[in-house]
Design an enzyme around this catalytic site. Structure first.
Site, short mmCIF file in Angstrom:
data_model
loop_
_atom_site.label_atom_id
_atom_site.label_comp_id
_atom_site.label_asym_id
_atom_site.label_seq_id
_atom_site.Cartn_x
_atom_site.Cartn_y
_atom_site.Cartn_z
N GLU A 174 0.64 -1.32 -0.12
CA GLU A 174 -0.10 -0.13 0.04
C GLU A 174 0.92 1.12 0.04
O GLU A 174 0.80 1.98 1.08
CB GLU A 174 -0.94 -0.06 1.19
CG GLU A 174 -1.78 -1.06 1.12
CD GLU A 174 -3.00 -1.21 2.32
OE1 GLU A 174 -2.77 -0.10 3.17
OE2 GLU A 174 -3.80 -1.87 2.39
N GLU A 354 -5.76 -8.59 0.66
CA GLU A 354 -6.29 -8.37 1.81
C GLU A 354 -7.80 -8.07 1.55
O GLU A 354 -8.31 -7.16 0.44
CB GLU A 354 -5.61 -6.97 2.34
CG GLU A 354 -4.27 -7.14 3.00
CD GLU A 354 -4.08 -5.93 3.93
OE1 GLU A 354 -4.68 -5.13 4.22
OE2 GLU A 354 -2.37 -5.83 3.79
O1 IFM Z 1 -4.58 -3.35 9.11
C1 IFM Z 1 -4.53 -2.70 7.76
C2 IFM Z 1 -3.46 -3.40 7.05
O2 IFM Z 1 -2.24 -3.29 7.85
C3 IFM Z 1 -3.28 -2.68 5.79
N1 IFM Z 1 -4.49 -2.77 5.09
C4 IFM Z 1 -5.79 -2.31 5.46
C5 IFM Z 1 -5.55 -3.05 6.78
C6 IFM Z 1 -7.00 -2.51 7.58
O3 IFM Z 1 -7.09 -1.05 7.72
#
Ligand code: IFM
Length: 445
Positions: A174, A354
């Site tokens: 990210e 994710e």
């Molecule tokens: O917890 C985070 C993760 O570290 C990165 N992506 C989003 C998740 C939820 O906010």
């Protein structure tokens, strides 16, 4: 919306090779902040700032995963997944970011990977999930060319040691969050508030990504190598042309900035002109480094967004369920995003790296019956299947997250885990969502 209806698809619909996993990140779960020579990271520092973290907490203990590795590996195996996505803490394996390597730190990841191997679970490793060694930030962080050199060395060393045992390696998790939340909004470490700096960091991180890809390829040519981006479809909040324009720029900043650079070796012209004087300095050759071919793009998807130039967007106005993070539950957005990435960029392989939700879990008689999270996951798996059926090469789905954990500026108040963590005792208890996942993955439903 507490649907516990069984979905109409099965694991077999995805094919045998589909990657089913759970994801975590080092700083969010490991704890053991001062153990075995680990160095400090910018998140250790950020947690000491007054009011930076909602509950005043830090990552010193977190889920104590470092000391409970075997138990957590057993939990992963019990889920029935075939993959685990985790990140390496740079300051654990090289405490000051350069200088000597820390063998005890590497031993931990060696044991982690060995534990996955013993259990027949693929290891998907992320090099950078936000925890920059503090010593490197003291030298200028991502604005310092030498810090990029250190990242490349780190990528090379991790690959040299573990590359042959990994199913994939990802450079950055990210970059939008790292640069915008960390350097423009200042709500994440290191807490800087300067848009020009943020955009320079965004650029430098992409250069570091491309250089690391080359180093990984030179070290372990057949290792599947990629990057993970957080992306959402962005809609205009109204028919007002100003909102339409803002939606286009927001999409440019969050999706096209990264995708155009990585896939086409250029930044979107409309975003550059929007940035004006905050446009980053780009050296000759940078864009060809950034667009070094990779094997996959990881997609972190949680919700869609609306762009509004008037009153702030009211998330309840859609009538859809909203998670404890205040994020609308919108599974169709995942299919839409995957289809768009395929159509616009023709990426050879996508993975949902994710996806998950924070809800206010209630522990009743020691159990969390988290049907909202279960339904969230079920509906997003359905959206992933929908995209596959439309011809999108999406080959993996990782639930965020294995465990409740340190949710950055929200501290421990927001729970994303499919396994509950009691932060007093550190006891783990599988929630209903994880029991469903196991039944689904083992073909019991
Ligand atoms: O917890 C985070 C993760 O570290 C990165 N992506 C989003 C998740 C939820 O906010």
């Amino acid at each position: 919306m507490n649907k516990s209806v069984e979905p109409s698809y099965s694991r077999a619909d995805f094919g045998e090779d589909f990657v089913w996993g759970v994801a975590t990140a080092a700083f969010q779960i490991e704890g053991a902040a001062n153990t075995d020579g680990r160095g400090r990271s910018i998140w250790d520092t950020f947690c000491t700032k007054e009011e930076a973290i909602a509950d005043g907490s830090n990552g010193d203990v977190a889920c104590d995963h470092y000391n409970r590795l075997e138990q957590d590996l057993d939990h992963i195996a019990d889920l029935g997944v075939n993959a685990y996505r985790f990140s390496v803490s740079w300051s654990r394996v090289r405490p000051s970011g350069d200088g000597p390597w820390n063998e005890k730190g590497f031993d931990f990841y060696d044991r982690l990977i060995a534990g996955l191997e013993q259990r027949g679970i693929q290891a998907h490793l992320t090099l950078f999930h936000w925890d920059l060694p503090q010593a490197l930030d003291d030298r200028g962080g991502w604005l310092d060319e030498k810090v990029l050199d250190c990242f490349v060395e780190y990528a090379q060393e991790v690959t040299r040691r573990f590359g042959h045992r990994l199913a994939s390696i990802c450079t950055f998790n990210e970059p939008w969050v790292i640069s915008i939340l960390g350097y423009e909004k200042g709500v994440f470490a290191p807490g800087v508030q300067d848009r020009a700096v943020a955009m320079q960091v965004a650029h430098n991180i992409l250069v570091a990504h491309g250089r690391a890809v080359r180093a990984i390829r030179a070290t372990s040519p057949s290792l599947s190598t990629g990057i993970v981006l957080n992306m959402s479809p962005i809609y205009a909040a109204s028919e007002d042309p100003a909102d339409t324009e803002k939606a286009k720029i927001d999409d440019g900043l969050i999706v096209r900035w990264y995708m155009d650079a990585i896939c086409f070796g250029r930044y979107p012209v409309d975003v550059l002109s929007y940035l004006g004087k905050d446009e980053p300095a780009v050296n000759a050759g940078d864009m060809s480094v950034i667009s070094e071919p990779i094997d996959f793009i990881g997609v972190n998807y949680y919700t869609r967004n609306f762009a509004s130039t008037g009153n702030p967007w009211d998330v309840s106005s859609t009538g859809n369920q909203v998670t404890d993070m205040g994020w609308e539950v919108y599974p169709d957005g995942l299919c839409e995003l995957l289809c768009r990435l395929h159509a616009d960029y023709n990426v050879c392989k996508l993975m949902v790296t994710e996806n998950g939700a924070a809800f206010k879990d209630e522990v009743i008689d020691g159990f969390v019956n988290d049907l909202e999270r279960q339904s969230y996951i079920q509906n997003h798996i359905a959206a992933t299947l929908d995209a596959r059926r439309r011809g999108v090469p999406v080959d993996g789905y990782f639930v965020w997250s294995l465990l409740d954990n340190f949710e950055w500026a929200s501290g421990y108040e927001k729970r994303f885990g499919i396994i509950h963590v009691d932060y007093e005792t550190l006891e783990r208890t599988p929630k209903a969502s994880s029991l469903w996942l196991t039944k689904y993955l083992t073909g019991a439903i």
